[in-house]
Write a protein that holds these residues in place. Structure first.
Motif, PDB file in Angstrom:
ATOM      1  N   TYR A 133       0.826  -1.219   0.000  1.00  0.00           N
ATOM      2  CA  TYR A 133       0.000   0.000   0.000  1.00  0.00           C
ATOM      3  C   TYR A 133       0.856   1.264   0.000  1.00  0.00           C
ATOM      4  CZ  TYR A 133      -4.370  -2.549   0.269  1.00  0.00           C
ATOM      5  OH  TYR A 133      -5.440  -3.356  -0.047  1.00  0.00           O
ATOM      6  N   GLN A 134       1.940   1.259   0.805  1.00  0.00           N
ATOM      7  CA  GLN A 134       2.781   2.473   0.850  1.00  0.00           C
ATOM      8  C   GLN A 134       3.503   2.699  -0.485  1.00  0.00           C
ATOM      9  OE1 GLN A 134       5.123   3.396   4.338  1.00  0.00           O
ATOM     10  NE2 GLN A 134       3.698   2.386   5.708  1.00  0.00           N
ATOM     11  N   LEU A 135       3.992   1.620  -1.101  1.00  0.00           N
ATOM     12  CA  LEU A 135       4.717   1.773  -2.369  1.00  0.00           C
ATOM     13  C   LEU A 135       3.771   2.134  -3.511  1.00  0.00           C
ATOM     14  CD1 LEU A 135       7.298  -1.089  -1.887  1.00  0.00           C
ATOM     15  CD2 LEU A 135       7.842   1.334  -2.239  1.00  0.00           C
ATOM     16  N   ASP A 136       2.527   1.642  -3.451  1.00  0.00           N
ATOM     17  CA  ASP A 136       1.539   2.029  -4.452  1.00  0.00           C
ATOM     18  C   ASP A 136       1.312   3.541  -4.380  1.00  0.00           C
ATOM     19  OD1 ASP A 136      -0.678   1.507  -6.379  1.00  0.00           O
ATOM     20  OD2 ASP A 136      -1.879   2.263  -4.714  1.00  0.00           O
ATOM     21  N   LYS A 137       1.184   4.049  -3.151  1.00  0.00           N
ATOM     22  CA  LYS A 137       0.988   5.506  -2.986  1.00  0.00           C
ATOM     23  C   LYS A 137       2.191   6.296  -3.498  1.00  0.00           C
ATOM     24  CE  LYS A 137      -2.244   5.935   0.806  1.00  0.00           C
ATOM     25  NZ  LYS A 137      -2.162   5.390   2.149  1.00  0.00           N
ATOM     26  N   LEU A 138       3.370   5.689  -3.425  1.00  0.00           N
ATOM     27  CA  LEU A 138       4.587   6.383  -3.872  1.00  0.00           C
ATOM     28  C   LEU A 138       4.813   6.237  -5.382  1.00  0.00           C
ATOM     29  CD1 LEU A 138       6.934   5.398  -0.892  1.00  0.00           C
ATOM     30  CD2 LEU A 138       6.135   7.710  -1.432  1.00  0.00           C
ATOM     31  N   GLY A 139       3.879   5.565  -6.074  1.00  0.00           N
ATOM     32  CA  GLY A 139       3.933   5.506  -7.539  1.00  0.00           C
ATOM     33  C   GLY A 139       4.709   4.339  -8.105  1.00  0.00           C
ATOM     34  N   ALA A 140       4.913   3.275  -7.314  1.00  0.00           N
ATOM     35  CA  ALA A 140       5.644   2.110  -7.831  1.00  0.00           C
ATOM     36  C   ALA A 140       4.716   1.187  -8.629  1.00  0.00           C
ATOM     37  CB  ALA A 140       6.262   1.339  -6.675  1.00  0.00           C
ATOM     38  N   GLU A 159      -4.369 -15.979  -3.246  1.00  0.00           N
ATOM     39  CA  GLU A 159      -4.555 -15.266  -4.513  1.00  0.00           C
ATOM     40  C   GLU A 159      -5.713 -14.268  -4.473  1.00  0.00           C
ATOM     41  OE1 GLU A 159      -5.052 -17.844  -7.897  1.00  0.00           O
ATOM     42  OE2 GLU A 159      -4.260 -16.295  -9.235  1.00  0.00           O
ATOM     43  N   GLU A 160      -6.833 -14.718  -3.871  1.00  0.00           N
ATOM     44  CA  GLU A 160      -8.017 -13.834  -3.856  1.00  0.00           C
ATOM     45  C   GLU A 160      -7.730 -12.528  -3.152  1.00  0.00           C
ATOM     46  OE1 GLU A 160     -11.715 -15.489  -2.436  1.00  0.00           O
ATOM     47  OE2 GLU A 160     -11.509 -17.156  -3.859  1.00  0.00           O
ATOM     48  N   LYS A 161      -7.021 -12.643  -2.018  1.00  0.00           N
ATOM     49  CA  LYS A 161      -6.677 -11.437  -1.246  1.00  0.00           C
ATOM     50  C   LYS A 161      -5.782 -10.507  -2.072  1.00  0.00           C
ATOM     51  CE  LYS A 161      -5.899  -8.607   2.197  1.00  0.00           C
ATOM     52  NZ  LYS A 161      -5.232  -8.782   3.439  1.00  0.00           N
ATOM     53  N   LEU A 162      -4.825 -11.097  -2.790  1.00  0.00           N
ATOM     54  CA  LEU A 162      -3.914 -10.275  -3.605  1.00  0.00           C
ATOM     55  C   LEU A 162      -4.672  -9.586  -4.740  1.00  0.00           C
ATOM     56  CD1 LEU A 162      -0.788 -12.637  -3.896  1.00  0.00           C
ATOM     57  CD2 LEU A 162      -1.089 -10.706  -2.338  1.00  0.00           C
ATOM     58  N   ILE A 163      -5.625 -10.319  -5.349  1.00  0.00           N
ATOM     59  CA  ILE A 163      -6.406  -9.729  -6.452  1.00  0.00           C
ATOM     60  C   ILE A 163      -7.253  -8.562  -5.929  1.00  0.00           C
ATOM     61  CG2 ILE A 163      -8.296 -10.202  -8.093  1.00  0.00           C
ATOM     62  CD1 ILE A 163      -7.034 -13.023  -8.465  1.00  0.00           C
ATOM     63  N   GLU A 164      -7.805  -8.767  -4.731  1.00  0.00           N
ATOM     64  CA  GLU A 164      -8.608  -7.694  -4.119  1.00  0.00           C
ATOM     65  C   GLU A 164      -7.732  -6.457  -3.853  1.00  0.00           C
ATOM     66  OE1 GLU A 164     -10.256  -8.750  -0.274  1.00  0.00           O
ATOM     67  OE2 GLU A 164     -10.321  -6.584   0.113  1.00  0.00           O
ATOM     68  N   MET A 165      -6.530  -6.693  -3.328  1.00  0.00           N
ATOM     69  CA  MET A 165      -5.608  -5.577  -3.076  1.00  0.00           C
ATOM     70  C   MET A 165      -5.264  -4.860  -4.384  1.00  0.00           C
ATOM     71  SD  MET A 165      -2.922  -7.310  -0.414  1.00  0.00           S
ATOM     72  CE  MET A 165      -1.711  -5.988  -0.534  1.00  0.00           C
ATOM     73  N   ALA A 166      -4.932  -5.667  -5.417  1.00  0.00           N
ATOM     74  CA  ALA A 166      -4.509  -5.085  -6.697  1.00  0.00           C
ATOM     75  C   ALA A 166      -5.621  -4.230  -7.306  1.00  0.00           C
ATOM     76  CB  ALA A 166      -4.112  -6.193  -7.663  1.00  0.00           C
ATOM     77  N   SER A 167      -6.892  -4.633  -7.038  1.00  0.00           N
ATOM     78  CA  SER A 167      -8.007  -3.879  -7.626  1.00  0.00           C
ATOM     79  C   SER A 167      -8.098  -2.463  -7.039  1.00  0.00           C
ATOM     80  CB  SER A 167      -9.320  -4.630  -7.405  1.00  0.00           C
ATOM     81  OG  SER A 167      -9.682  -4.560  -6.039  1.00  0.00           O
ATOM     82  N   LYS A 168      -7.467  -2.262  -5.872  1.00  0.00           N
ATOM     83  CA  LYS A 168      -7.511  -0.913  -5.258  1.00  0.00           C
ATOM     84  C   LYS A 168      -6.246  -0.111  -5.588  1.00  0.00           C
ATOM     85  CE  LYS A 168      -9.617  -2.971  -1.215  1.00  0.00           C
ATOM     86  NZ  LYS A 168      -9.098  -3.537   0.026  1.00  0.00           N
ATOM     87  N   MET A 169      -5.352  -0.718  -6.357  1.00  0.00           N
ATOM     88  CA  MET A 169      -4.059  -0.061  -6.619  1.00  0.00           C
ATOM     89  C   MET A 169      -3.954   0.417  -8.059  1.00  0.00           C
ATOM     90  SD  MET A 169      -1.616  -2.576  -4.487  1.00  0.00           S
ATOM     91  CE  MET A 169      -1.697  -2.587  -2.707  1.00  0.00           C
ATOM     92  N   ASN A 170      -2.883   1.171  -8.343  1.00  0.00           N
ATOM     93  CA  ASN A 170      -2.756   1.805  -9.660  1.00  0.00           C
ATOM     94  C   ASN A 170      -2.199   0.903 -10.747  1.00  0.00           C
ATOM     95  OD1 ASN A 170      -3.694   4.457  -8.913  1.00  0.00           O
ATOM     96  ND2 ASN A 170      -1.880   4.493  -7.596  1.00  0.00           N
TER      97      ASN A 170
END
Ligand SMILES: NC(=O)c1ccc[n+]([C@@H]2O[C@H](COP(=O)([O-])OP(=O)(O)OC[C@H]3O[C@@H](n4cnc5c(N)ncnc54)[C@H](OP(=O)(O)O)[C@@H]3O)[C@@H](O)[C@H]2O)c1
Length: 262
Positions: free
Chosen positions: A24-31, A40-51
Protein backbone atom coordinates in the motif's frame (compact mmCIF):
# COMPACT_ATOMS: atom_id res chain seq x y z
CA UNK A 1 10.62 9.44 -1.56
CA UNK A 2 10.92 9.88 -5.33
CA UNK A 3 13.22 6.85 -5.49
CA UNK A 4 10.24 4.47 -5.70
CA UNK A 5 8.24 6.30 -8.40
CA UNK A 6 7.90 4.22 -11.59
CA UNK A 7 10.05 1.44 -10.14
CA UNK A 8 8.94 -2.18 -10.53
CA UNK A 9 8.92 -3.80 -7.10
CA UNK A 10 8.29 -7.47 -6.32
CA UNK A 11 6.96 -8.10 -2.80
CA UNK A 12 6.77 -11.63 -1.38
CA UNK A 13 4.30 -12.30 1.44
CA UNK A 14 2.25 -9.34 0.22
CA UNK A 15 -1.14 -10.65 1.36
CA UNK A 16 -0.88 -9.58 5.01
CA UNK A 17 1.06 -7.73 7.69
CA UNK A 18 4.34 -6.06 6.77
CA UNK A 19 4.21 -7.17 3.09
CA UNK A 20 0.68 -5.82 2.65
CA UNK A 21 1.78 -2.52 4.18
CA UNK A 22 4.81 -2.33 1.84
CA UNK A 23 2.36 -2.80 -1.04
CA UNK A 24 0.00 0.00 0.00
CA UNK A 25 2.78 2.47 0.85
CA UNK A 26 4.72 1.77 -2.37
CA UNK A 27 1.54 2.03 -4.45
CA UNK A 28 0.99 5.51 -2.99
CA UNK A 29 4.59 6.38 -3.87
CA UNK A 30 3.93 5.51 -7.54
CA UNK A 31 5.64 2.11 -7.83
CA UNK A 32 4.61 -0.66 -10.23
CA UNK A 33 4.02 -3.70 -8.03
CA UNK A 34 4.21 -7.46 -8.39
CA UNK A 35 2.52 -9.12 -5.42
CA UNK A 36 3.00 -12.73 -4.42
CA UNK A 37 1.74 -14.99 -1.61
CA UNK A 38 -0.48 -18.08 -1.46
CA UNK A 39 -3.76 -16.15 -0.92
CA UNK A 40 -4.56 -15.27 -4.51
CA UNK A 41 -8.02 -13.83 -3.86
CA UNK A 42 -6.68 -11.44 -1.25
CA UNK A 43 -3.91 -10.27 -3.61
CA UNK A 44 -6.41 -9.73 -6.45
CA UNK A 45 -8.61 -7.69 -4.12
CA UNK A 46 -5.61 -5.58 -3.08
CA UNK A 47 -4.51 -5.09 -6.70
CA UNK A 48 -8.01 -3.88 -7.63
CA UNK A 49 -7.51 -0.91 -5.26
CA UNK A 50 -4.06 -0.06 -6.62
CA UNK A 51 -2.76 1.81 -9.66
CA UNK A 52 -0.45 -0.60 -11.47
CA UNK A 53 -0.22 -3.98 -9.81
CA UNK A 54 0.33 -7.56 -10.99
CA UNK A 55 -0.51 -10.69 -9.02
CA UNK A 56 1.41 -13.97 -9.26
CA UNK A 57 0.25 -16.31 -6.50
CA UNK A 58 2.02 -19.41 -5.24
CA UNK A 59 3.70 -21.27 -2.41
CA UNK A 60 7.31 -20.20 -1.88
CA UNK A 61 8.02 -23.09 0.50
CA UNK A 62 7.86 -25.46 -2.48
CA UNK A 63 11.02 -26.13 -4.43
CA UNK A 64 9.80 -24.95 -7.84
CA UNK A 65 7.82 -21.79 -7.19
CA UNK A 66 10.74 -19.32 -6.98
CA UNK A 67 11.76 -20.18 -10.54
CA UNK A 68 8.14 -20.25 -11.75
CA UNK A 69 7.65 -16.79 -10.26
CA UNK A 70 10.78 -15.49 -12.01
CA UNK A 71 9.62 -16.99 -15.33
CA UNK A 72 6.14 -15.50 -14.99
CA UNK A 73 7.65 -12.07 -14.26
CA UNK A 74 9.74 -12.39 -17.46
CA UNK A 75 6.69 -13.57 -19.43
CA UNK A 76 4.90 -10.37 -18.42
CA UNK A 77 7.98 -8.46 -19.72
CA UNK A 78 8.55 -6.89 -16.34
CA UNK A 79 11.97 -5.96 -15.08
CA UNK A 80 12.27 -6.00 -11.29
CA UNK A 81 14.09 -2.94 -9.90
CA UNK A 82 13.62 -3.84 -6.23
CA UNK A 83 12.98 -7.28 -4.74
CA UNK A 84 11.43 -7.33 -1.26
CA UNK A 85 11.92 -10.77 0.30
CA UNK A 86 9.35 -10.52 3.06
CA UNK A 87 7.43 -13.84 3.24
CA UNK A 88 8.23 -15.77 6.39
CA UNK A 89 6.79 -17.45 9.45
CA UNK A 90 7.84 -18.67 12.88
CA UNK A 91 6.98 -21.26 15.50
CA UNK A 92 7.35 -20.94 19.27
CA UNK A 93 7.45 -24.06 21.44
CA UNK A 94 9.82 -26.79 22.54
CA UNK A 95 11.96 -28.05 19.66
CA UNK A 96 10.51 -31.58 19.86
CA UNK A 97 6.92 -30.33 20.06
CA UNK A 98 6.72 -29.53 16.36
CA UNK A 99 7.21 -31.71 13.30
CA UNK A 100 10.08 -31.83 10.84
CA UNK A 101 7.53 -30.92 8.14
CA UNK A 102 6.86 -27.63 9.90
CA UNK A 103 10.59 -26.87 10.32
CA UNK A 104 11.34 -27.79 6.72
CA UNK A 105 8.55 -25.54 5.50
CA UNK A 106 9.96 -22.69 7.62
CA UNK A 107 13.53 -23.20 6.41
CA UNK A 108 12.36 -23.52 2.79
CA UNK A 109 10.37 -20.30 3.00
CA UNK A 110 12.53 -18.13 5.29
CA UNK A 111 15.88 -19.17 3.80
CA UNK A 112 15.74 -21.19 0.54
CA UNK A 113 13.19 -19.09 -1.34
CA UNK A 114 14.91 -15.86 -0.24
CA UNK A 115 18.27 -17.10 -1.53
CA UNK A 116 16.73 -18.48 -4.74
CA UNK A 117 14.85 -15.28 -5.60
CA UNK A 118 17.93 -13.17 -4.79
CA UNK A 119 20.02 -15.39 -7.09
CA UNK A 120 17.52 -15.13 -9.95
CA UNK A 121 16.76 -11.41 -9.80
CA UNK A 122 20.21 -10.15 -8.79
CA UNK A 123 21.69 -11.55 -12.02
CA UNK A 124 19.36 -9.27 -14.03
CA UNK A 125 20.09 -6.32 -11.75
CA UNK A 126 23.84 -6.72 -12.23
CA UNK A 127 23.30 -6.91 -15.99
CA UNK A 128 21.18 -3.73 -15.85
CA UNK A 129 23.82 -2.10 -13.62
CA UNK A 130 21.16 -1.08 -11.07
CA UNK A 131 18.68 -2.52 -8.60
CA UNK A 132 18.09 -3.41 -5.01
CA UNK A 133 17.02 -6.06 -2.54
CA UNK A 134 15.27 -5.56 0.79
CA UNK A 135 15.35 -8.66 2.98
CA UNK A 136 13.02 -8.79 5.96
CA UNK A 137 14.95 -10.38 8.78
CA UNK A 138 14.20 -9.84 12.49
CA UNK A 139 15.51 -8.60 15.81
CA UNK A 140 15.52 -12.33 16.58
CA UNK A 141 18.43 -12.68 14.14
CA UNK A 142 20.94 -11.23 16.59
CA UNK A 143 20.82 -13.90 19.27
CA UNK A 144 19.74 -17.52 19.77
CA UNK A 145 16.22 -17.71 21.23
CA UNK A 146 15.34 -20.89 23.15
CA UNK A 147 11.80 -22.17 22.37
CA UNK A 148 11.94 -20.08 19.17
CA UNK A 149 15.20 -21.59 18.00
CA UNK A 150 14.58 -22.58 14.38
CA UNK A 151 12.95 -19.26 13.56
CA UNK A 152 15.74 -17.22 15.19
CA UNK A 153 18.34 -19.34 13.36
CA UNK A 154 16.62 -18.79 9.98
CA UNK A 155 16.70 -15.06 10.61
CA UNK A 156 20.38 -15.17 11.72
CA UNK A 157 21.00 -16.65 8.25
CA UNK A 158 19.00 -13.86 6.60
CA UNK A 159 20.87 -11.04 8.38
CA UNK A 160 24.28 -12.60 7.76
CA UNK A 161 23.55 -13.31 4.07
CA UNK A 162 22.05 -9.84 3.53
CA UNK A 163 25.07 -8.00 4.94
CA UNK A 164 27.41 -10.08 2.78
CA UNK A 165 25.36 -9.34 -0.33
CA UNK A 166 25.39 -5.63 0.50
CA UNK A 167 29.17 -5.55 0.61
CA UNK A 168 29.64 -7.79 -2.45
CA UNK A 169 27.37 -5.80 -4.75
CA UNK A 170 27.44 -2.20 -3.53
CA UNK A 171 30.14 -1.29 -6.07
CA UNK A 172 27.86 -2.53 -8.85
CA UNK A 173 25.14 0.02 -8.09
CA UNK A 174 23.02 -2.61 -6.33
CA UNK A 175 21.67 -1.60 -2.95
CA UNK A 176 20.89 -4.27 -0.36
CA UNK A 177 19.10 -3.56 2.93
CA UNK A 178 18.37 -5.85 5.87
CA UNK A 179 15.24 -4.96 7.84
CA UNK A 180 15.06 -6.19 11.45
CA UNK A 181 11.69 -5.53 13.07
CA UNK A 182 10.95 -6.52 16.63
CA UNK A 183 7.51 -7.64 17.74
CA UNK A 184 5.05 -6.24 15.19
CA UNK A 185 1.28 -6.49 15.16
CA UNK A 186 0.47 -8.84 12.23
CA UNK A 187 -0.83 -12.38 11.60
CA UNK A 188 2.72 -13.63 12.32
CA UNK A 189 1.98 -13.97 16.02
CA UNK A 190 -1.04 -16.22 15.47
CA UNK A 191 0.86 -18.61 13.20
CA UNK A 192 3.85 -18.60 15.58
CA UNK A 193 1.51 -19.36 18.55
CA UNK A 194 2.56 -16.13 20.25
CA UNK A 195 0.52 -13.69 22.25
CA UNK A 196 1.34 -10.01 22.47
CA UNK A 197 0.70 -9.89 26.22
CA UNK A 198 3.84 -11.33 27.78
CA UNK A 199 6.39 -9.62 25.60
CA UNK A 200 7.98 -6.62 27.26
CA UNK A 201 8.58 -3.43 25.31
CA UNK A 202 6.03 -2.53 22.75
CA UNK A 203 4.37 -3.81 19.64
CA UNK A 204 5.12 -1.79 16.53
CA UNK A 205 2.62 -1.38 13.74
CA UNK A 206 3.39 -2.59 10.21
CA UNK A 207 2.87 0.98 9.08
CA UNK A 208 5.69 2.30 11.29
CA UNK A 209 8.01 -0.61 10.36
CA UNK A 210 7.49 -0.03 6.63
CA UNK A 211 7.83 3.77 6.83
CA UNK A 212 11.13 3.44 8.67
CA UNK A 213 12.37 0.73 6.28
CA UNK A 214 11.56 2.65 3.09
CA UNK A 215 13.36 5.72 4.51
CA UNK A 216 16.37 3.57 5.43
CA UNK A 217 16.56 2.12 1.89
CA UNK A 218 16.16 5.60 0.42
CA UNK A 219 19.07 6.85 2.54
CA UNK A 220 21.29 3.96 1.46
CA UNK A 221 21.49 2.26 4.86
CA UNK A 222 22.44 -1.41 4.88
CA UNK A 223 20.63 -2.47 8.04
CA UNK A 224 17.72 -1.12 10.04
CA UNK A 225 16.52 -2.29 13.43
CA UNK A 226 13.02 -0.87 13.63
CA UNK A 227 12.07 1.24 16.63
CA UNK A 228 14.10 2.79 19.45
CA UNK A 229 13.25 0.13 22.03
CA UNK A 230 14.33 -2.65 19.66
CA UNK A 231 17.60 -0.83 18.97
CA UNK A 232 18.16 -0.62 22.73
CA UNK A 233 17.33 -4.35 23.15
CA UNK A 234 19.88 -5.24 20.44
CA UNK A 235 22.55 -3.09 22.10
CA UNK A 236 21.80 -4.41 25.60
CA UNK A 237 21.76 -8.09 24.61
CA UNK A 238 25.01 -7.71 22.68
CA UNK A 239 26.94 -6.29 25.65
CA UNK A 240 25.75 -8.62 28.44
CA UNK A 241 27.27 -12.13 28.74
CA UNK A 242 25.63 -14.55 26.30
CA UNK A 243 24.55 -16.84 29.15
CA UNK A 244 22.42 -13.99 30.55
CA UNK A 245 20.91 -13.05 27.21
CA UNK A 246 20.03 -16.71 26.60
CA UNK A 247 18.37 -16.92 30.03
CA UNK A 248 16.44 -13.71 29.46
CA UNK A 249 15.18 -14.75 26.03
CA UNK A 250 14.33 -18.20 27.33
CA UNK A 251 12.34 -16.95 30.32
CA UNK A 252 10.30 -14.52 28.18
CA UNK A 253 9.28 -17.20 25.68
CA UNK A 254 8.88 -19.96 28.31
CA UNK A 255 6.62 -17.79 30.45
CA UNK A 256 4.27 -17.46 27.51
CA UNK A 257 4.40 -21.20 26.84
CA UNK A 258 3.77 -22.15 30.49
CA UNK A 259 0.78 -19.80 30.65
CA UNK A 260 -0.53 -21.33 27.42
CA UNK A 261 -0.42 -17.88 25.96
CA UNK A 262 1.39 -19.02 22.86
N1 LIG B 1 5.36 -9.72 13.07
C1 LIG B 1 6.50 -9.74 13.73
O1 LIG B 1 6.52 -9.62 14.97
C2 LIG B 1 7.79 -9.86 12.98
C3 LIG B 1 8.98 -9.50 13.62
C4 LIG B 1 10.18 -9.61 12.96
C5 LIG B 1 10.21 -10.06 11.65
N2 LIG B 1 9.05 -10.42 11.03
C6 LIG B 1 9.14 -10.91 9.65
O2 LIG B 1 8.34 -10.12 8.81
C7 LIG B 1 7.97 -10.87 7.65
C8 LIG B 1 6.49 -10.67 7.40
O3 LIG B 1 5.76 -11.24 8.46
P1 LIG B 1 4.44 -10.57 9.05
O4 LIG B 1 4.71 -10.22 10.44
O5 LIG B 1 3.90 -9.55 8.12
O6 LIG B 1 3.51 -11.88 9.09
P2 LIG B 1 2.14 -12.24 8.37
O7 LIG B 1 1.12 -11.19 8.57
O8 LIG B 1 1.84 -13.62 8.83
O9 LIG B 1 2.53 -12.28 6.82
C9 LIG B 1 3.32 -13.30 6.28
C10 LIG B 1 3.21 -13.27 4.76
O10 LIG B 1 3.98 -14.37 4.24
C11 LIG B 1 3.15 -15.11 3.34
N3 LIG B 1 3.49 -16.52 3.36
C12 LIG B 1 3.44 -17.37 4.40
N4 LIG B 1 3.76 -18.61 4.01
C13 LIG B 1 4.01 -18.52 2.66
C14 LIG B 1 4.38 -19.46 1.66
N5 LIG B 1 4.55 -20.76 1.97
N6 LIG B 1 4.55 -19.04 0.39
C15 LIG B 1 4.36 -17.75 0.07
N7 LIG B 1 4.02 -16.80 0.96
C16 LIG B 1 3.84 -17.19 2.24
C17 LIG B 1 1.72 -14.90 3.85
O11 LIG B 1 0.79 -15.03 2.81
P3 LIG B 1 -0.10 -16.35 2.51
O12 LIG B 1 -0.50 -16.95 3.80
O13 LIG B 1 -1.20 -15.79 1.69
O14 LIG B 1 0.81 -17.23 1.70
C18 LIG B 1 1.78 -13.43 4.28
O15 LIG B 1 1.54 -12.61 3.18
C19 LIG B 1 8.37 -12.31 7.96
O16 LIG B 1 9.55 -12.63 7.27
C20 LIG B 1 8.60 -12.33 9.45
O17 LIG B 1 9.53 -13.30 9.84
C21 LIG B 1 7.84 -10.32 11.66
Amino acid sequence: MERYKGKTILITGASSGIGEEFAYQLDKLGAILILTARSEEKLIEMASKMNNTHVIAGDLSTKDFSEQLYNQVKKKRLNVDILINNAGFGYSGKFLDSSMENYEEMINLNICSLVHLSHLFLKDMVQNKKGGIINISSLASFQPIPYFGIYAATKAFVTSFTLSLYEEYRHKNIHVLGVCPGYTKTNFNKRAHMSSQTVPGYLMTSKAVVQESLKAYDKGKFIIINGKINRFVKLFTSIIPQKWSLKMASSIIKKGLDNNQW
